[in-house]
Design an enzyme around this catalytic site. Sequence first.
Site, short mmCIF file in Angstrom:
data_model
loop_
_atom_site.label_atom_id
_atom_site.label_comp_id
_atom_site.label_asym_id
_atom_site.label_seq_id
_atom_site.Cartn_x
_atom_site.Cartn_y
_atom_site.Cartn_z
N GLN A 33 -60.93 44.85 -69.25
CA GLN A 33 -60.95 45.95 -68.07
C GLN A 33 -61.48 47.33 -68.87
OE1 GLN A 33 -57.03 45.88 -66.80
NE2 GLN A 33 -56.18 45.82 -68.99
N HIS A 64 -41.10 53.53 -62.64
CA HIS A 64 -40.80 52.95 -63.86
C HIS A 64 -39.18 52.92 -64.02
CE1 HIS A 64 -44.78 53.95 -65.84
NE2 HIS A 64 -44.69 52.64 -65.68
N ASP A 88 -48.58 50.19 -70.74
CA ASP A 88 -48.26 51.94 -70.93
C ASP A 88 -47.20 52.18 -71.58
OD1 ASP A 88 -46.49 52.44 -68.65
OD2 ASP A 88 -48.40 51.28 -67.76
N GLY A 140 -48.72 36.55 -70.54
CA GLY A 140 -47.53 36.55 -70.02
C GLY A 140 -47.49 35.34 -69.24
N ASP A 157 -44.81 43.85 -64.52
CA ASP A 157 -45.22 45.40 -64.45
C ASP A 157 -46.95 45.09 -64.55
OD1 ASP A 157 -46.16 47.87 -64.34
OD2 ASP A 157 -44.88 48.68 -66.17
N SER A 158 -47.53 44.52 -63.43
CA SER A 158 -48.64 44.16 -63.59
C SER A 158 -49.55 45.35 -62.80
CB SER A 158 -49.13 42.80 -62.89
OG SER A 158 -48.89 42.91 -61.39
N ASP A 160 -53.06 45.27 -60.11
CA ASP A 160 -53.32 44.70 -58.67
C ASP A 160 -53.56 43.06 -58.72
OD1 ASP A 160 -52.73 46.99 -57.73
OD2 ASP A 160 -54.77 47.66 -57.16
#
Length: 284
Positions: A33, A64, A88, A140, A157-158, A160
Amino acid sequence: MNPELWHTEKYTQNCGFTFKVKEVLHTEYSKLQRLDILETYDFGRVMLLDGLIMFTERDEFVYHEMITHLPLFAHSSPKSVLIIGGGDGGSAREVLKHSYLEKIVQVEIDEVVVKNSKKYTPFVGSSFDDPRLNLIIGDGIEFVKNKENEFDVVIIDSTDPFGPAEGLFNKEFYANVYKILKDDGIVVAQAENAYYDPKWMMRSVNNMRKSFGKNVTIYQAAIPTYPSGMWAFSIGWKGKHPKESFDQKRFEKMDLNLKYYNPEIHKAAFVLPNFVEEILKQNS
Ligand code: AG3
């Protein structure tokens, strides 16, 4: 003249969210990406992946805190946590506040996100310096295969549900998450929003239901810089309903000093507006 630079995240072909950029601090293409780190006027530092806002310095605390503390306080005595994605470091930062945890594993697919978060957005990225966090750079989806009974809480925590994260919304993946969870285990996943993307939201809910049965719902939080400002998290559980199982004693003992999550929000987040209830009912 100093020309102005603006960024727009398109929500549909006809609307979006626009803000002025002070400076583009970094742009990099990983194998998966494009990543941009921006300095902005109203939101502090912002991370984009493929042009979409992953977090802003101004409101990342909502996402978060809500993706971590809610499942952790809903579980009666969590010891082990698995974070999938979250490159992140923001989710890890909140999980690490639970100092009683014995095992914290994170599996992030893109090293470039971790590297740049450490460098440009240390308010989230510095959690990777904590030795209690076992960070694995890997997929994952592969990680959860062929494992049983290893974690109390799984946090997804992905990005879209297209590109690198597409498989994280599939029934096969959730079936493996079900197996990797211990008795009383809880899974939480970021699940998009009911306004623009009800189908994506329901893809997560319905595919989770294929393993967790009736023990799946969504809860919401107000996140101004995500599409619609009202964000959904899907949650599946093996024990008690997470709305009812808030651990008040542990919460009081920990004295966390959070900016969004509190005992009332824990319960209120499960209270859904009628049109969201409708979507949940109609599409299941
Ligand atoms: N995960 C990304 C949530 C999706 C945001 N979508 C969008 N802006 N279209 C959050 C990463 C923060 N850890």
